[in-house]
Structures are given as structure tokens and as C-alpha cells.
Design an enzyme around this catalytic site. Sequence first.
Site, PDB file in Angstrom:
ATOM      1  N   TYR A  91      -8.856   6.248   6.752  1.00 52.32           N
ATOM      2  CA  TYR A  91      -7.483   6.287   7.269  1.00 52.32           C
ATOM      3  C   TYR A  91      -7.013   4.893   7.678  1.00 52.32           C
ATOM      4  CZ  TYR A  91      -3.555   7.342  10.371  1.00 52.32           C
ATOM      5  OH  TYR A  91      -2.321   7.365  10.978  1.00 52.32           O
ATOM      6  N   LYS A 103      -4.000   2.435   6.110  1.00 53.76           N
ATOM      7  CA  LYS A 103      -2.908   1.874   6.906  1.00 53.76           C
ATOM      8  C   LYS A 103      -2.933   0.346   6.884  1.00 53.76           C
ATOM      9  CE  LYS A 103      -1.108   5.760   7.947  1.00 53.76           C
ATOM     10  NZ  LYS A 103       0.205   6.124   7.359  1.00 53.76           N
TER      11      LYS A 103
END
Length: 268
Positions: free
Chosen positions: A157, A161
Site C-alpha cells: 500500500y 502511494k
Amino acid sequence: MSWVERYGPWALVLGASEGTGREFARQLATEGIPSVLIARREAPLEQLKAEIARDYGVECISAAVDLALGDALERIVAVVGDREVGLLICNAGGDPNGKPFLDVQLAAWLELIQRNVVTTLAVCHHFARSMRVRGRGGILLVNSGACYGGAATMGPYSGSKAFMLGFAEGLWADLQPHGVDVLTLVLGRTDTPEFRRFLADKGMDMPADVWSAEAVARLGLERLPHGPIHNVGQADDQPGMSPQSAAERRARVVAVSRVTAQLYGTGN
């Protein structure tokens, strides 16, 4: 220029069914800009369309599209049709897993990368091309403080990002000379249905320093002309989530872009 002149006549909002995506669509409607609403679930989109038509007299369209599938771009382009998209908001891209890397099946991580990285890249490439030709438009990529570094249970994750952060800065440098605004809006803790579900699952209370989805969306639209990055809850020249402030990162992008322009002869 007015909002419609600068970012109209249509917006495309990915991840519009709830939270900040929903608020972006509602606030754009107050400026007279209708949205193409995209998310996985059809029912919340239909409800949002009805609310916007009732409250603002603006008619949106919607479609249920899973952004983790390989044909997401083709499906979105088909829904948009010949409508002119002057503002692209990529709001989808959470982490539904929340577990150590090896405790999750590889397929789930690949879906996250497809949704957060590949689809984001594809829709920006498609819709930014016409914005560049027109000499106006905007791209707003909703990000997370996880972009500044990894942590336990957050490897894929935070990596996705971090990609969004670097991509947005480079895209801003590419498109700024052509009149197209780019911003990645880096969120802290935000009161969304997804965050409430996470807290409920962990048996935790809502923290005191949480931002409302409405306030975050309003801030993102206000900061869009001042890209490439804004950290929610911090002034432009204030470090916090990162040792560098947004202003310092902007200056770095400008400085490096001068070097790359000389190396590659781009003229930016």
C-alpha cells in the site's frame, strides 16, 4: 477563469460512492460542474446522482466499474463517451487488506497495485492528453501519508502511494507549462465510512484529530491550482508528514525539471 471555464464542462470522479469522492462530486456540483461518477457499487452512485440533481439541479452520470480489473480504462472511456472531461479526480485506492505481506494471497496485492497504480496511470494518460491540447484542466490524485514511507502491514500500500507521489510531481512539471493543474492531496486521518469500518473492526474509537470528508474535499479543490502536493493539516511551508514541506518538494521538482529539460531537450 471561472471554475467551469477552467475545469469543466465535466469532471470524472473515480471512487465516488462514499467519503471524499462523494464530497468532491457534491462540491463540484455547487460550481455547476456535473460528474461522471465511477465506483464498484452501483446503488450508492445512483443515490448520489439523485441527491446532486435534487440539491443542485446538476445531472450526473454513473457506472459501476471495478478499478482493479485490467479493462477498467476501456470501460471508463466508454462511459465518458464524447463528453469533455476538464477535471479528473482519482479518489479510489485504499488498502482492504491491512495485514503483513506474506499473510495475504498474492492476487489481492496485485489487485491493489492494479487499482492504485496501473489504473491511475492509465486514466491520467488518456484524459490528460486532451487537457494538454486544450491548454486547461486539472488532475487531483488523492493520496495518503503512507506515501512518505513504509511500515508493518503497509508495504504494498505505501509503495503504491509513494508511486502516486512521485508520479504526481512529475506530471505537474510536465503539464504546468500547458495550463493543466496537477495536485496530489496527502490525507491524514479522515472521517470516511471506510475509516469507520476499520475502527469498528479493531474496536477503536474515532480519534479527536480526524478531518471531515467535506473539509478535505473543499481543501483539495482550493489547493488544486497550487500543486503538485498538499499535506492536509499542514501549511505549504510546514514539514510534518515528511521532513520536507510541500513548498520544499515543489522547489525540488522545479530544480530537477530544469536539469532534465536540458538533458532531454523537452523545453519545460
